[in-house]
Structure formats: structure tokens, C-alpha cells
Design a protein around this motif. Sequence first.
Motif, short mmCIF file in Angstrom:
data_model
loop_
_atom_site.label_atom_id
_atom_site.label_comp_id
_atom_site.label_asym_id
_atom_site.label_seq_id
_atom_site.Cartn_x
_atom_site.Cartn_y
_atom_site.Cartn_z
N TYR A 1 -37.83 75.43 -8.42
CA TYR A 1 -37.31 76.56 -9.25
C TYR A 1 -38.09 77.34 -9.54
O TYR A 1 -37.95 78.65 -9.34
N ASN A 2 -39.32 77.15 -10.07
CA ASN A 2 -40.35 78.22 -10.08
C ASN A 2 -40.60 79.00 -9.00
O ASN A 2 -40.96 80.24 -9.10
N ASN A 3 -40.82 78.34 -7.89
CA ASN A 3 -41.35 79.02 -6.73
C ASN A 3 -40.12 80.11 -6.25
O ASN A 3 -40.38 80.98 -5.53
N SER A 4 -38.87 79.69 -6.51
CA SER A 4 -37.83 80.52 -6.28
C SER A 4 -37.58 81.88 -6.92
O SER A 4 -37.15 82.84 -6.57
N ILE A 5 -38.46 81.90 -8.10
CA ILE A 5 -38.41 82.99 -8.98
C ILE A 5 -39.64 83.56 -9.14
O ILE A 5 -39.89 84.74 -9.68
N SER A 6 -40.94 83.16 -8.47
CA SER A 6 -42.34 83.60 -8.57
C SER A 6 -42.73 84.29 -7.50
O SER A 6 -42.48 83.87 -6.47
N GLU A 7 -43.62 85.26 -7.69
CA GLU A 7 -44.36 85.62 -6.42
C GLU A 7 -45.55 84.78 -5.91
O GLU A 7 -45.23 84.60 -4.70
N ILE A 8 -46.11 83.92 -6.86
CA ILE A 8 -47.13 83.02 -6.31
C ILE A 8 -46.40 81.65 -6.19
O ILE A 8 -45.70 81.17 -7.18
N LYS A 9 -46.61 81.16 -4.95
CA LYS A 9 -46.00 79.73 -4.80
C LYS A 9 -46.93 78.61 -5.21
O LYS A 9 -48.11 78.83 -4.42
N LEU B 1 -45.87 74.31 -16.39
CA LEU B 1 -44.56 73.64 -16.81
C LEU B 1 -43.97 73.89 -18.23
O LEU B 1 -42.92 73.70 -18.51
N GLU B 2 -45.03 74.39 -19.31
CA GLU B 2 -44.53 74.92 -20.49
C GLU B 2 -43.61 76.07 -20.41
O GLU B 2 -42.77 76.13 -21.06
N PHE B 3 -44.14 76.99 -19.67
CA PHE B 3 -43.36 78.45 -19.26
C PHE B 3 -42.07 77.85 -18.85
O PHE B 3 -41.09 78.52 -19.32
N SER B 4 -41.80 77.12 -18.11
CA SER B 4 -40.65 76.77 -17.05
C SER B 4 -39.88 76.05 -18.11
O SER B 4 -38.61 76.70 -18.32
N ILE B 5 -40.12 75.03 -18.86
CA ILE B 5 -39.32 74.28 -19.97
C ILE B 5 -38.63 75.63 -20.74
O ILE B 5 -37.39 75.41 -21.31
N GLY B 6 -39.79 76.45 -21.66
CA GLY B 6 -39.19 77.29 -22.40
C GLY B 6 -38.37 78.31 -22.02
O GLY B 6 -37.32 78.55 -22.71
N GLN B 7 -38.76 78.91 -20.88
CA GLN B 7 -37.75 79.97 -20.33
C GLN B 7 -36.30 79.37 -20.01
O GLN B 7 -35.21 79.89 -20.25
N ARG B 8 -36.11 78.05 -19.37
CA ARG B 8 -34.98 77.80 -18.87
C ARG B 8 -34.16 77.03 -20.11
O ARG B 8 -32.93 76.97 -19.95
N MET B 9 -34.74 76.59 -21.05
CA MET B 9 -34.12 75.87 -22.28
C MET B 9 -33.75 76.81 -23.46
O MET B 9 -32.98 76.73 -24.06
#
Length: 502
Positions: A415-423, A60-68
Amino acid sequence: MEERQNWGSRAGFIMAAVGSAVGLGNIWRFPYIAYENGGGAFLIPYLFALLTAGIPLLILEFSIGQRMRGSAPLAFSRLGKLEWYGWWQVGVAFIIATYYSVIIGWSISYTGFAVFQSWGQDTGSFLYEYLGVTDSWNVSWLGGIQWGVFIPLLVVWLVVFGVLHRGVKRGIEAAGKIFMPLLFLLMILMAIRGLFLDGAMAGLNAFFTPDWSGITNPKTWLAAYGQVFYSLSIAFAIMLTYASYLPKKSDINNNAFITAFADSGFSLISGVAIFSAIGFMATQSGGAVDEYAKSGVGLAFDVFPQILNVMPLGKLVGVLFFISLVFAGLTSLISIVETSVAAVMDKFQLPRRKAVNWAVGLAAFFSLFYATGSGLYILDTVDYFINNYGVALSGLFFAILMGWILNKTEDIRDYNNSISEIKVGRWWNFSIIVLTPSVLGYMALQQLKTDLTTNYGDYPDSLISIGWAAAIGVIVMGFYMQSIRSTNPRFKVEKSGEEEAV
């Protein structure tokens, strides 16, 4: 305003993230927590907590940081009128930096002491003499600056200042690529050395032999969640800030799993190194393992020097051990201070050098209070309250905010699953929405009940009030910082396409 910097490589980011997660707690907290909560059986609730709280919140933290692509205050301001919460996280990190730096300074001193085993036979008294600890806490008299603590503390801040001035790629990433391989190598060498000590198996049996009765004890599960939560640097702006330097479309899920399991692996190696040495000491003294099994400052600066006094090649092992503490501490401290640097840069549109000057300067100034004769009392109290009512409550609010108030978990997972190897499946949503808030909420209520009825450490009210002031002050500071108007247009909450996607 300077263009936002990026990591030079994915490996550089992972090294930095692991460097932040792997800290002093992996070496002096995890082994004892595992030993006290079922030994080998503790690994089951620990792994469960890692998969249901640590990794989901890290994702969750990685996703918010990367997108914002911003510091915690900027990221949360763009999610709604929540800039104050980002500053709360930054405030927690800032306070931790002020005392974490002092412990690294102690470790630098003890690296030198290890060469000649200057602590002698009475290691506990030596520690108190080195720190210049006053007989009791006195709010009107701190005991003066202890120069033996101040000088290595100054060295710590000079290193952090130099690394952060060089920026993300040439500073933080470069430091991670140097410190982390060395740290893992040093701890592996210590673990191997420990395996060949007489009595090592007694310590390792105590560490790994499962006590299955612990599995049914709620305290064991709470201890597992607590260890995972604190170890991974969650909910005080670090991982969010680091992820903001990632390129778009970076693999989020895989990075989180790698970071979490690397942190856990280091903890296990540390456990082998620590408990093999404790087993050796128990065998040499004819005592029991539990006589020497401690955590925190007591383990590192009292018990371990006792072990080194009687250990073959004790001087060499001592140098390796305390250098390991220095490296583990520095990689974490750099990440902790970077949260303030990034927040100040975003809020006031300052160039990195000026932001570093402010962040390091203020943190270094406040760290001087811990370099006094009363510093140990203040450190112990502030650390207790800021962890229990800063880090833990921040994490609880984070899960409730994203899972309930903003209701963003489904969109973020897709969104994370669309750009990540591990779903990740819907277990991730369940962890954020139900499991993590339930566990952290229960922990918070139990902790509050204890602290409202009994003073921590039997300390006087004047000292306890400092702890409460730190925990409450970071929240008040968050609202105050939000009230200050920013010249950065990105702080204005508008419905941009990027925000709608989140």
C-alpha cells in the motif's frame, strides 16, 4: 464529536514531525554517544540502524496513523483487541512529558543566567543550588517546591497549553514553522562560531576520527540502535498521532525518509557545535577532551557553562545555546502531549479544548514532583526506567505485533509503495520481522539482567521502586483504559473495508 483536523500542508506535517524527532537528545546525547563509540566510525552502525530500524518503524507508524485516522488507542483497537497497547504508548508519552517540561524550564532559566553568567566559576554547585537538590533522597520529604524551577515550568505549560488549544493547523503546525527554522539556524550559527575557536580542531578530531575497533564491538551497534530508536520518537504514539492528521493517499515513505535524515543532520550539526566548544575548553585548560565530554544534564548545565565562562562572546553564545534547548524541547513536548489530547478526544468524544485542559492539567500537576528538592533524583530514575522499559519494550512489541502476530508487513508495504515516490523493497519486511525484534530483544534482556542485579545509580530501593512503578504502571493503565467503555463507535472492532485493507 469534532471533525478530525488535518495539516494545512505537507511541509507543515514534516516540520512538526521533525520538530518532534529533534529534541534535547540530539544536542546533548548524540555527540557523546558517537564520541564514546568509535567517533567517525560510529556513523556506519548509526546509518545502518537508521535504515534498518528507524526508518522502517517510522514508515510503519506513519502508515497506521494515516490509514486508521485516529489516536494510538483507536488505531490499535481497530487492528484487533489492542486498545490497551495504544494506551501503553500514550502512558509512556505522558510520563515523559511530566519531566521533559521541567528540563525545558531549566533551559529558560539558564537563558537568563547566560546574560550575566550568573553561575560563576563553580557551575556544578550553582546547578544544585538552583535546583535546591536535597542531600539525599527521602521518600517522606521531597524538599518542597523550588520556586526558581516552578516559575519557568509554569511558562512552559502555558506555551504548550496555548499551542495545543489552537489545534493542529493553527497551533502545532504554526509553531513548527516558527520553531524549527529558528532552531536549525541557531545551531548552525553555534557550529560556525565553534569552528573559529582556538582548539576547535582538537574537539572535532576527537568527535570524527574513526576508531575502527568499535565496529567489531556489539555495544557500539546497540548504542547506534538505541540512539536512532529514542531520537525518532518511535513507539510512544507521537508519529502515529501526527500521521493521523494527514490526508488520505499522502506520501508515506518519502515523509519518513525526510524526517529521519533531517533529524540525523541536526544531530551532526549539534556534534560539531558541542565538540568544537569542548576542544576549545580542553585547549584553554591544558586538559584532555575526555575530561569535558559528557552527556545529558551534566553537559548542558555544568560543562557548557564552564566553557562559556572562558569563550569569547560567551554570553551571546550561551543565550543561543540555551534558547536552542528551549526550542528543541518545546517542539518535542508539544508532540508528546498531543498524544494524550488525541487519545482522550477519541475515547471520550470530547472537544479539543476540554481534552487539552485535561491532558495539560494532569501532566502539569505531576511535573511538580520534579520541581521539588528531590526532583532531580526522581527525574533521573523515571527517565531511565521509562526509556528502557517503556519506550524500548513498546518498540519491541510493536515490531512483533505487526510482523508476527498480525502479519501485516507485506500488505502495508504494498500500500505504501502505491502512494509513495520512494519504493521500499523486501528489506523493509526483513527489518520489521527479523532484525528490529532481534536487536531490541537482545537489548531488553541485557538491560533487565543488569537492573535485576544492580540498582541504577546506586539509588536506594525506595527510589528504584518509583522507576519500576512508572514502567509497569503504564502497561496496567493500558488495560484499565481499555476496560472503560467508549461511546465512540469507531472503537468497536469490526471488519470494515478500511481495516481489511490493513
